[in-house]
Design a protein around this motif. Sequence first.
Motif, short mmCIF file in Angstrom:
data_model
loop_
_atom_site.label_atom_id
_atom_site.label_comp_id
_atom_site.label_asym_id
_atom_site.label_seq_id
_atom_site.Cartn_x
_atom_site.Cartn_y
_atom_site.Cartn_z
N THR A 36 5.06 46.17 -36.21
CA THR A 36 5.81 47.40 -35.93
C THR A 36 6.30 47.43 -34.49
N ASP B 167 4.33 50.92 -43.42
CA ASP B 167 4.80 49.59 -43.83
C ASP B 167 4.91 49.57 -45.35
N ALA C 236 9.25 50.71 -40.68
CA ALA C 236 8.13 51.56 -40.28
C ALA C 236 8.38 52.17 -38.90
N ARG C 237 8.88 51.36 -37.98
CA ARG C 237 9.15 51.84 -36.63
C ARG C 237 10.29 52.86 -36.62
N GLY D 188 8.39 45.98 -40.80
CA GLY D 188 7.98 46.55 -39.53
C GLY D 188 9.08 47.37 -38.89
N THR D 189 10.31 46.90 -39.01
CA THR D 189 11.45 47.64 -38.46
C THR D 189 11.62 48.99 -39.15
N LYS E 140 0.17 47.28 -37.01
CA LYS E 140 0.41 47.53 -35.58
C LYS E 140 1.13 46.39 -34.90
N ILE F 159 0.59 51.64 -40.77
CA ILE F 159 1.49 50.59 -40.30
C ILE F 159 0.69 49.34 -39.96
#
Length: 335
Positions: free
Chosen positions: A130, A15, A101-102, A98-99, A127, A125
């Motif tokens: 994400t 993140d 990171a994912r 979050g997007t 959690k 991240i």
Amino acid sequence: MDQRTKPRIGITIGDVAGIGPEVILKTLLDNRVLHFCAPVIYGTAAALNHYRKLLNLENFTFQTVQGFDQLHPKKVSVINCLEEEMEFTPGSPTAATGTLARTALLRAAQDLKDGHLQAVVTAPIDKDNTQGEGFQFPGHTEFFTTYFDAPESLMFLVAEGFRVATVTGHLPLKEVANRLTPELLIRKLTILDNSLRRDFGIQKPKIAVLGLNPHAGENGLLGTEETEIVIPVIEQLKNKGNLVFGPFPADGFFGTRSYQKFDATLALYHDQGLIPFKTIAFERGVNFTAGLPIVRTSPDHGTAYDIAGQNRADETSFREALFAAIDILRARANA
């Protein structure tokens, strides 16, 4: 090290509102790292440039690449995982952070599966934010276990000779006792024993197992999980020649530093193992997912939003995670 044989290590940015970019930059600012591996950061060049300027790390340089044929053995490479511009503020996670990171995690995992990388080091991240398509897991450990079709894995915290693993991971405390079975305990001890041999080069590992209840149940007075589950499993494995001991009361075990007598300690739930580990080895601890066909490590801390962007994050744990991945790859190659 021969430049042609250096492992490619994927680094997921985590993140970007947290301290992930900062500890990555501070780790890779030391060019000596490039002697041991070829780092490939999954994130965005824009986010790295934002922190590079914010933290006055102008000496850090990298190249943006489109594919692995563009990698330079003596440069840090960055793969952009989002095409559009993204605004963010350190310390303030959003759906967009979050997007990213994912997306970075999924791209790195696919490249790892395809053989373009030899290991992955994941920055922290959030959690919760994400979660989304491709990542609906309580954490990295569960994600990598599923993604690589492993029947079981093990959360394994390591810091030099101090090693703590957990039978259950990201699980509500009220569910731990019901989840604990002889079969689960045997599987986790088997993964731990195999990992100590394969990943750390210990030929005859000596393992301590903690009790679930206060005072390890006090012979059934304070709980029966020890007498019904833990002790029978320990005796079963001892009869097979394994050096497994316990169950030990967790408080006295760590308070008297008895962990120093063993190659690893198996805690029965998350906080039972992670609280003492982080108390003793927080700045240098590494989270390693044992039992997988691939190598994945991470620092043992979280996003630390409260200090993000303030040049206060200590990169030691992330650096240790990077070198732990390299050491584990070497150990597996020599096994």
